[in-house]
Design a protein around this motif. Structure first.
Motif, PDB file in Angstrom:
ATOM      1  N   ILE B  46     117.892  44.726  30.890  1.00 43.56           N
ATOM      2  CA  ILE B  46     117.324  45.913  30.236  1.00 43.56           C
ATOM      3  C   ILE B  46     115.805  45.777  30.263  1.00 43.56           C
ATOM      4  CG2 ILE B  46     117.184  47.282  28.113  1.00 43.56           C
ATOM      5  CD1 ILE B  46     119.922  46.065  27.327  1.00 43.56           C
ATOM      6  N   VAL B  48     111.821  47.272  29.463  1.00 39.20           N
ATOM      7  CA  VAL B  48     111.034  48.061  28.504  1.00 39.20           C
ATOM      8  C   VAL B  48     109.690  48.395  29.157  1.00 39.20           C
ATOM      9  CG1 VAL B  48     109.944  48.087  26.234  1.00 39.20           C
ATOM     10  CG2 VAL B  48     112.153  46.948  26.529  1.00 39.20           C
ATOM     11  N   ASP B  64     118.877  49.531  33.256  1.00 43.69           N
ATOM     12  CA  ASP B  64     118.669  50.285  32.019  1.00 43.69           C
ATOM     13  C   ASP B  64     117.233  50.087  31.544  1.00 43.69           C
ATOM     14  OD1 ASP B  64     121.234  51.338  31.721  1.00 43.69           O
ATOM     15  OD2 ASP B  64     121.969  49.527  30.742  1.00 43.69           O
ATOM     16  N   ILE B  66     114.366  51.287  28.384  1.00 38.07           N
ATOM     17  CA  ILE B  66     114.063  51.994  27.140  1.00 38.07           C
ATOM     18  C   ILE B  66     112.551  51.973  26.950  1.00 38.07           C
ATOM     19  CG2 ILE B  66     114.451  52.148  24.653  1.00 38.07           C
ATOM     20  CD1 ILE B  66     117.068  50.599  25.086  1.00 38.07           C
ATOM     21  N   LEU B  76     110.034  46.280  20.485  1.00 37.78           N
ATOM     22  CA  LEU B  76     111.231  47.023  20.908  1.00 37.78           C
ATOM     23  C   LEU B  76     112.207  46.075  21.608  1.00 37.78           C
ATOM     24  CD1 LEU B  76     112.103  50.175  21.058  1.00 37.78           C
ATOM     25  CD2 LEU B  76     111.607  49.921  23.471  1.00 37.78           C
ATOM     26  N   ALA B  77     111.665  45.226  22.477  1.00 38.89           N
ATOM     27  CA  ALA B  77     112.498  44.268  23.213  1.00 38.89           C
ATOM     28  C   ALA B  77     113.188  43.302  22.240  1.00 38.89           C
ATOM     29  CB  ALA B  77     111.651  43.489  24.220  1.00 38.89           C
ATOM     30  N   ILE B  80     116.251  44.966  20.895  1.00 42.41           N
ATOM     31  CA  ILE B  80     117.324  45.034  21.907  1.00 42.41           C
ATOM     32  C   ILE B  80     117.994  43.671  22.044  1.00 42.41           C
ATOM     33  CG2 ILE B  80     117.817  45.421  24.361  1.00 42.41           C
ATOM     34  CD1 ILE B  80     115.290  47.302  24.361  1.00 42.41           C
ATOM     35  N   LYS B  81     117.159  42.645  22.175  1.00 43.70           N
ATOM     36  CA  LYS B  81     117.682  41.298  22.448  1.00 43.70           C
ATOM     37  C   LYS B  81     118.490  40.743  21.269  1.00 43.70           C
ATOM     38  CE  LYS B  81     117.882  37.506  25.012  1.00 43.70           C
ATOM     39  NZ  LYS B  81     118.416  37.453  26.376  1.00 43.70           N
ATOM     40  N   ARG B  87     122.173  39.915  27.085  1.00 41.66           N
ATOM     41  CA  ARG B  87     121.471  40.679  28.116  1.00 41.66           C
ATOM     42  C   ARG B  87     120.128  40.012  28.432  1.00 41.66           C
ATOM     43  NH1 ARG B  87     124.197  45.677  27.979  1.00 41.66           N
ATOM     44  NH2 ARG B  87     126.172  45.112  26.995  1.00 41.66           N
ATOM     45  N   VAL B  89     116.388  40.738  28.812  1.00 38.45           N
ATOM     46  CA  VAL B  89     115.477  41.794  28.360  1.00 38.45           C
ATOM     47  C   VAL B  89     114.043  41.440  28.770  1.00 38.45           C
ATOM     48  CG1 VAL B  89     114.625  43.082  26.371  1.00 38.45           C
ATOM     49  CG2 VAL B  89     117.002  42.272  26.402  1.00 38.45           C
ATOM     50  N   SER B  91     109.916  43.048  29.031  1.00 39.27           N
ATOM     51  CA  SER B  91     108.971  44.138  28.837  1.00 39.27           C
ATOM     52  C   SER B  91     107.888  44.007  29.900  1.00 39.27           C
ATOM     53  CB  SER B  91     108.413  44.139  27.413  1.00 39.27           C
ATOM     54  OG  SER B  91     107.144  43.584  27.364  1.00 39.27           O
TER      55      SER B  91
END
Lengths: 392, 254
Positions: B46, B48, B64, B66, B76-77, B80-81, B87, B89, B91
């Motif tokens: 994912i 960022v 994906d 975001i 934000l990361a 998510i993490k 996942r 992740v 940025s």
């Protein structure tokens, strides 16, 4: 002597801000206002303006630096847009509460999300109740004039409030227009140096930005509200003086062909000029259309609004922001609230237009006028319409 | 005929980069995509993207994504993490995003030792808004808001985010690379791969700083901007591994 110039409006805004001799400018770049502080940085670097230019690391710091500078007596200018204004958000209500006359040019841009760098008024509407005087320019000339006026209004000891000068992003910031630029001598004469009401000094120690316990918070808010309401007197004085000095008239609500008008539209910002073309065309067809433009949004010009809509059968209020989940869009909500107590008032139609840079053309305004013509007989289905929205 | 070069699967098909000619972003994007392919983590990665020139990274990198608000990527990361710890992740941030408006988020995600990977594109200027001075701007460098050249008395010093982050115990791996020459591009790819591998292995926070050419805002030709990294930028921002906690410690005296 004033000189006619052809220039991008953002650059002209910077030029005129420099003529106001600010002591401090702090800003962080964000589209579409960027050219304003960027050009000011050039003016300072070239030695044309004796000013501290602070290229700080964020808008949050920009407005904080402005607050500090203004609190110790400096004349302060800044500019931003959209998310930049929201990132300043924590400090935005502090500035009027501390009665600091900072002037901010706001290149109006839609709020994310989705991310959108184009024009609407969702940014300013998010801070409309935070205590700043709020002016809207309809074109480049008004942008120039309002920046000078803003310092004079805000720094008046009867006011001492910050002023937001709104200019539509791209539609104004990035457009080259023919404008009249005052010269240094004229601006100096109109706008003397700031005389701070209170400054820090060891002989006269002050505390600023202090705690407000429940015993005093209510009174502080009442005082702030009164200060903003009372600023209108000074705004009108400054506009009168401007007209006398420069020959350009300013009023809270400007009207166009409203005498005997049957259907009147209210615009805020640069849409006014496009809507005026629609009004001209409608007159040729025998449709009695009229137009109002709100130049002063805070303090809200209630009396002027009541007078301006007298005699109209239908009033179309255009808004450039959605008040999500609200009863109405923001400008219309206030218009309705002001007109509610009037014994005779027009039927009111609320059109939300031009979101996130969506074009609103002359034809669109004509359609809005024609559709609204029966609004006094057939009540619109909804309290507001998002004009031109596509649906499958 | 043997196919020797093709599009990584983790880059979308049929797009044209919006980046200016000569910009380093597209190279960095491709390297990230190649590494995602090679590590076989495309299905679990994912990204960022930031505000800034790379705001549209989700148009190109096919995982994906975001979008973060300006500077908020590492925060934000983190969110998510923490919810999806299995996942990968990352940025992806420029110097305006990471070293200016997002300094607090960068420092604190690093200090918490979040097991995420940060790609930090340093081109010593605010690119997207048109070339204003960044905190990473080199002393004497001319930008639109430092017309006579960056001056320490007015603007302070170039901020060395990688060196600053190395002081935090939560930070496990930091390397500074560049994408201005084939040799540097190969090294950058290795560093990106190592950083992702550390995240897979649960080692902790890593950041790869990538010095990236910006011919448009430096007002140079593409070739000159590649040279400028070697001749000027690297002196302020030396390349190499700045911290790697898993590397075997060098014996004293040798």
């Amino acid at each position: 002597m004033s000189k006619r110039i052809g220039m991008e409006i953002a650059l002209a805004a910077a030029e005129v801000a420099a003529l106001c001799r600010p002591d401090v400018i702090a800003a962080y770049p964000i589209t579409p206002n960027t050219h304003i502080p960027e050009h000011l940085a050039e003016i300072v670097a070239e030695g044309h303006l004796d000013c501290e230019y602070l290229p700080v690391e964020s808008e949050h710091s920009a407005l904080s630096a402005c607050a500090g500078a203004s609190a110790v007596g400096a004349r302060v200018f800044t500019a931003t847009s959209s998310q930049g204004l929201l990132y300043m958000g924590e400090i935005v209500p502090i500035i009027p509460a501390m009665r600091l006359p900072i002037v901010m040019a706001l290149g109006n841009r839609a709020l994310s999300g989705p991310i959108n760098i184009w024009n609407d008024h969702s940014d300013v509407m998010a801070v409309r109740d935070m205590g700043w005087i709020c002016l809207f320019a309809a074109n480049g000339q008004e942008t120039i004039d309002m920046i000078v006026q803003a310092f004079k209004i805000g720094e008046d000891h009867r006011v001492m409030l910050p002023v937001l000068v709104n200019l539509d992003g791209f539609q104004l910031t990035h457009v080259v227009e023919s404008m009249i630029m005052p010269d240094q001598e004229e601006v100096d004469k109109f706008l003397p140096p700031r005389k701070p009401y209170a400054t820090v000094h060891p002989d006269n120690v002050v505390s600023m930005g202090t705690l407000g316990l429940p015993e005093i918070y209510t009174e502080a808010k009442k005082a702030e509200d009164e200060a903003l309401i009372n600023s209108k007197k000074v705004i009108l004085e400054v506009w009168k003086e401007w007209e006398k000095t420069f020959g350009r008239k300013y009023e809270p609500i400007e009207s166009y062909k409203t005498k005997d008008a049957d259907v009147i539209m209210l615009t805020v910002g640069s849409m006014y000029e496009t809507a005026a073309i629609a009004v001209d065309q409608l007159h040729k067809e025998g449709f009695k259309a009229g137009l109002l433009n709100m130049k002063l949004f805070r303090p809200f010009p209630a009396d002027e609004l009541k007078a301006a809509v007298k005699g109209a059968r239908v009033l179309i209020v255009t808004d450039r922001a959605v008040m999500c989940g609200g009863a109405q869009a923001p400008v219309c909500a206030e218009v309705k609230s002001v007109l509610y107590d009037e014994p005779v008032r027009p039927a009111i139609v609320n059109e939300i237009i031009g979101l996130g840079g969506r074009d609103v053309r002359v034809d669109d305004f004509i359609k809005m006028f024609k559709k609204a013509a029966t609004a006094d007989k057939v009540k619109p289905e909804r309290a507001y319409e998002i004009y031109g929205v596509r649906s499958s | 005929m043997k196919k020797v070069f093709s599009r990584p699967k983790s880059l979308k098909e049929n797009f044209i980069y919006h980046y200016c000619p000569g910009c380093g972003h597209s190279i960095a994007h491709r390297l990230v995509a190649e590494v995602i392919d090679e590590l076989g983590i495309r299905g679990i990665t994912i990204g960022v993207p930031p505000a800034g020139c790379a705001v549209l990274a989700y148009y190109y990198i096919d995982v994906d994504m975001i979008e973060a608000q300006h500077g908020r990527g590492p925060a934000l990361a983190t969110g998510i993490k923490r919810v999806l710890p299995d996942r990968i992740v990352f940025s992806y941030q420029g110097d305006g995003d990471l070293a200016a408006i997002g300094t607090a988020e960068s420092l604190h995600a690093a200090n918490r030792g979040e097991n995420i990977t940060v790609f930090f594109i340093n081109n010593a200027v605010y690119g997207m808004t048109g070339g204003q001075m960044a905190p990473t701007t080199i002393l004497g460098q001319k930008t639109t808001t430092s017309a006579p050249g960056r001056d320490i008395t007015l603007d302070g010093y170039p901020i060395k985010m990688s060196e600053i982050l190395c002081l935090l115990p939560g930070v496990k791996y930091v390397e500074r690379c560049a994408v201005n020459s084939p040799a540097n591009i190969v090294k950058t790819k290795k560093a990106i791969k190592k950083a992702f591998q550390y995240q897979i292995d649960g080692v902790g926070f890593s950041m790869i700083e990538i010095l990236s050419q910006c011919p448009t805002n430096w007002k140079m030709s593409s070739i000159d901007s590649c040279k400028w990294i070697d001749e000027v930028m690297v002196k302020e921002y030396p390349l190499g591994v700045l911290k790697d906690v898993t590397a075997p410690e060098k014996k004293k005296g040798k």
